[in-house]
Design an enzyme around this catalytic site. Structure first.
Site, PDB file in Angstrom:
ATOM      1  N   GLY A 112     -13.611  -1.508  -7.155  1.00  0.00           N
ATOM      2  CA  GLY A 112     -14.802  -0.917  -6.978  1.00  0.00           C
ATOM      3  C   GLY A 112     -14.957  -0.231  -5.602  1.00  0.00           C
ATOM      4  N   GLY A 113     -14.035   0.137  -5.090  1.00  0.00           N
ATOM      5  CA  GLY A 113     -13.778   1.020  -3.922  1.00  0.00           C
ATOM      6  C   GLY A 113     -14.528   0.157  -2.896  1.00  0.00           C
ATOM      7  N   ASP A 152      -7.881   8.432   0.158  1.00  0.00           N
ATOM      8  CA  ASP A 152      -8.332   7.094   1.161  1.00  0.00           C
ATOM      9  C   ASP A 152      -8.162   7.522   2.450  1.00  0.00           C
ATOM     10  OD1 ASP A 152      -9.640   5.483  -1.181  1.00  0.00           O
ATOM     11  OD2 ASP A 152      -7.938   4.046  -0.907  1.00  0.00           O
ATOM     12  N   ARG A 200       0.836  -1.172   0.066  1.00  0.00           N
ATOM     13  CA  ARG A 200      -0.128  -0.125   0.061  1.00  0.00           C
ATOM     14  C   ARG A 200       1.042   1.415   0.058  1.00  0.00           C
ATOM     15  NH1 ARG A 200      -4.997   1.892  -1.109  1.00  0.00           N
ATOM     16  NH2 ARG A 200      -6.095   2.891   0.501  1.00  0.00           N
ATOM     17  N   THR A 227      -9.439   0.161 -10.325  1.00  0.00           N
ATOM     18  CA  THR A 227      -8.813  -0.693  -9.627  1.00  0.00           C
ATOM     19  C   THR A 227      -8.700  -1.774 -10.110  1.00  0.00           C
ATOM     20  OG1 THR A 227      -9.031   0.465  -7.376  1.00  0.00           O
ATOM     21  CG2 THR A 227      -8.292  -1.902  -7.451  1.00  0.00           C
ATOM     22  N   ASN A 243      -6.037   4.169  -7.524  1.00  0.00           N
ATOM     23  CA  ASN A 243      -7.210   4.695  -6.663  1.00  0.00           C
ATOM     24  C   ASN A 243      -8.223   5.055  -7.653  1.00  0.00           C
ATOM     25  OD1 ASN A 243      -8.942   5.410  -4.794  1.00  0.00           O
ATOM     26  ND2 ASN A 243      -8.086   7.164  -4.087  1.00  0.00           N
TER      27      ASN A 243
HETATM   28  O1  DON Z   1      -7.983   0.929  -1.588  1.00  0.00           O
HETATM   29  C1  DON Z   1      -8.930   1.258  -1.802  1.00  0.00           C
HETATM   30  O2  DON Z   1     -10.195   0.792  -1.266  1.00  0.00           O
HETATM   31  C2  DON Z   1      -9.507   2.140  -2.930  1.00  0.00           C
HETATM   32  N1  DON Z   1      -8.231   3.055  -3.354  1.00  0.00           N
HETATM   33  C3  DON Z   1      -9.597   1.358  -4.216  1.00  0.00           C
HETATM   34  C4  DON Z   1     -10.291   2.294  -5.268  1.00  0.00           C
HETATM   35  C5  DON Z   1     -11.042   1.562  -6.426  1.00  0.00           C
HETATM   36  O3  DON Z   1     -11.280   0.466  -6.080  1.00  0.00           O
HETATM   37  C6  DON Z   1     -11.477   2.137  -7.302  1.00  0.00           C
HETATM   38  N2  DON Z   1     -12.491   1.797  -8.122  1.00  0.00           N
HETATM   39  N3  DON Z   1     -12.835   1.067  -8.810  1.00  0.00           N
END
Ligand code: DON
Length: 568
Positions: free
Chosen positions: A469-470, A419, A101, A377, A397
């Site tokens: 997908g965040g 984030d 990360r 992502t 991100n």
């Molecule tokens: O680490 C995370 O949870 C986010 N940065 C992930 C971002 C993400 O999945 C964007 N989209 N689809």
């Protein structure tokens, strides 16, 4: 004559019935292969992984090569300027999570995205140089290789270097994502030149060459992964940061470390779940939800019935409330992970679920212990011939991250700083409310939702999956697992099935086009649920299953996007 016709009709029906019975579903079938399988968001990258395994590399070698190849052919999310998590289970039983990360720069501070009146400055944490966290991908790939790989680093960088140098054909998907992020990319000269063809744009079938990125990858081949953090590449990044008001220094890059973390584990109906610990919230929330759900007979409720969706949503609401309250970087403050993933805690949480009435999120709080597109992502899953398994999610991100390409490197840089909690109680780009536990501090890692997961059956790898997908990542992984374990779907069907999402706040159910019938939606509204205005697709899951009977590798790429599973 009549008899013959009737007989042949009978034979036809019999054949159809047998066919239906033997295939079991009307769904797409997974891609099958005997030895190894890569499921990723790009057919080109999946093939790179297969080639590495054919040359004798294991799943981890392939994962490194696929990760680097995606940085070239899937620039919306594939990266060397971002970070992620890699969950590994080796055939000999060793398991680990490589945490690569991103980290906040040393000069980052708690209120860096607030103006003098304490208001969040629009775009400060999402676009441009100040949004960038210190990238972890190169260090993460290198650590995975050192610990579990078998091939030479340069041989795993080579396919990516070739793709960057020689180029690859631009497809409609890339064109769509470039269009969607045009305004951000056009603000930064290198990004505009490389990805928008100097404003002219690309057409389907054009060849996208990335000579600067190729040169960067050649330096990585020649001098090793440390080059990114100490060599010419580091110098170029730090200089570009200094010129443009960014915070990342050479010292930040030198100090970056990818680390191994002990995976979180539990069992669900006898299956072993191996998943990611903080600084991702994914594993904690996944386990908390599985524990809350285990006593219910989900299959009896009926897939995506009102009862089933109600129960899922109530469970999601509770787990996401806990996520918001408690989770952050474990290296900065102790987190109540043991409590959150204990069965006793889930038992307490479950007691507040009323099957006939939605609990408003305002009443939930935590327990005691967006404009949005989902291709920003990316996840890939790899199984090799020996049964080693890699489940990797990594990201910039947002799509194309901060929009910045560090001058002269061809590297797109993340906007992972968003984030963090810019301000407690103010939602981030995913609408997530965050707490002090996730506040910004120098060299801290922002809380993630990435959930690369591996599931074992009788002690042997059964399937692995993850998704972008965040916040919806966690619920996507949850529903794929439930579809396989509770509803006995094949991995392709489990991934294709319409999903629902609830993240505590905003207090509403997000659902997919054609995902819930009108009757179901009405029934849920009567129980007090609210729905997002419009349905939208969520996630892009990539999974591989090992057929327990035959050992065949079954690859499944989400139908929502253009990925591809490739095996051999
Ligand atoms: O680490 C995370 O949870 C986010 N940065 C992930 C971002 C993400 O999945 C964007 N989209 N689809």
């Amino acid at each position: 004559m009549k008899h013959r016709r009737r007989a042949s009709l009978f034979v036809c029906i019999a054949i159809l019935l047998v066919a239906l019975w033997t295939t079991g579903t009307a769904a797409r079938r997974p891609v099958r292969a005997r030895h190894g399988m890569v499921a990723s968001a790009s057919a080109i990258a999946s093939r790179v992984g297969v080639e590495i395994m054919k040359k004798g590399g294991n799943a981890v070698d392939a994962a490194v090569a696929v990760g680097l190849a995606l940085a070239v052919v899937y620039p919306v999310a594939g990266n060397i300027g971002g970070g992620g998590f890699m969950t590994i289970r080796m055939a000999d039983g060793r398991t680990t999570v490589i945490d690569y990360r991103e980290m906040a720069p040393g000069r980052a501070s708690r209120n860096m995205y607030l103006d003098e009146r304490g208001r969040v400055i629009p775009e400060a944490s999402t676009i441009g140089y100040q949004a960038v966290g210190v990238p972890g991908t190169v260090a993460g790939m290198a650590l995975a290789l050192k610990k579990f790989g078998t091939l030479a680093w340069e041989d795993l960088v080579r396919p990516a270097e070739k793709l960057a140098r020689e180029g690859f054909p631009v497809d409609d998907r890339l064109i769509r994502s470039l269009r969607a992020y045009r305004s951000v990319l056009s603000r930064f000269p290198d990004s505009r030149r490389i990805f928008l063809h100097n404003g002219r744009g690309y057409r389907e079938g054009d060849i996208l060459r990335q000579p600067e990125l190729a040169a960067t990858l050649r330096r990585l081949m020649e001098y090793g992964p440390d080059e990114f953090y100490r060599g010419e590449t580091a110098r170029l990044i730090a200089e570009d940061m200094a010129r443009n008001g960014g915070l990342i220094t050479l010292d930040d890059l030198k100090s970056y470390r990818a680390v191994e973390r002990r995976p979180l584990r539990t069992t669900y109906r006898g299956y072993e779940i191996i998943t990611v610990p903080p600084p991702s919230s994914g594993g904690v929330a996944l386990i908390e939800m599985l524990h809350m759900l285990e006593p219910y007979d989900l299959a009896a409720l009926g897939h995506n019935s009102a009862d089933y969706v109600h129960l899922l949503v109530e469970v999601m609401r509770r787990a996401f409330a806990d996520r918001a309250a408690f989770l952050g970087d474990p290296d900065f403050s102790p987190l109540p992970v043991a409590g959150l993933i204990s069965r006793a805690y889930a038992d307490e949480r479950r007691k507040t679920i009323d099957m006939m009435r939605a609990t408003p999120s305002t009443e939930i709080g935590h327990g005691d212990p967006l404009p949005y597109e989902s291709e920003q992502t990316t996840h890939y899953t790899i199984v090799d011939a020996a049964g080693n398994v890699v489940s990797n999610t990594y990201t910039l991100n947002s799509g194309f991250g901060s929009g910045v390409v560090a001058h002269g490197t061809g590297i797109l840089l993340n906007n992972e700083m968003d984030d963090f909690t810019s301000k407690p109680g103010v939602p981030n780009q995913f609408g997530l409310i965050q707490s002090e536990a996730n506040s910004i501090a120098p060299r801290k890692r922002p809380l993630s939702a990435m959930t690369p997961t591996i599931v074992l059956k009788d002690g042997r790898p059964y399937f692995a999956v993850g998704s972008p997908g965040g916040p919806t990542i966690i619920n996507t992984v949850l529903q794929v697992i439930l579809n396989i374990i509770d509803f006995h779907m094949n991995i392709q069907q489990a991934i294709d099935m319409p999903r629902v999402h609830h993240q505590w706040l905003p207090d509403r159910i997000v659902y997919e086009p054609f995902g819930l019938s009108r009757d179901t939606i009405e029934a849920l509204k009567r129980r007090g649920h609210t729905f997002a205005n419009r349905p939208r697709y969520m996630g892009d899951a990539q999974g591989v299953m090992i057929d327990p009977q035959t050992g065949m590798r079954l690859g499944a790429s989400d139908g929502r996007r253009g990925g591809q599973a490739v095996g051999f």
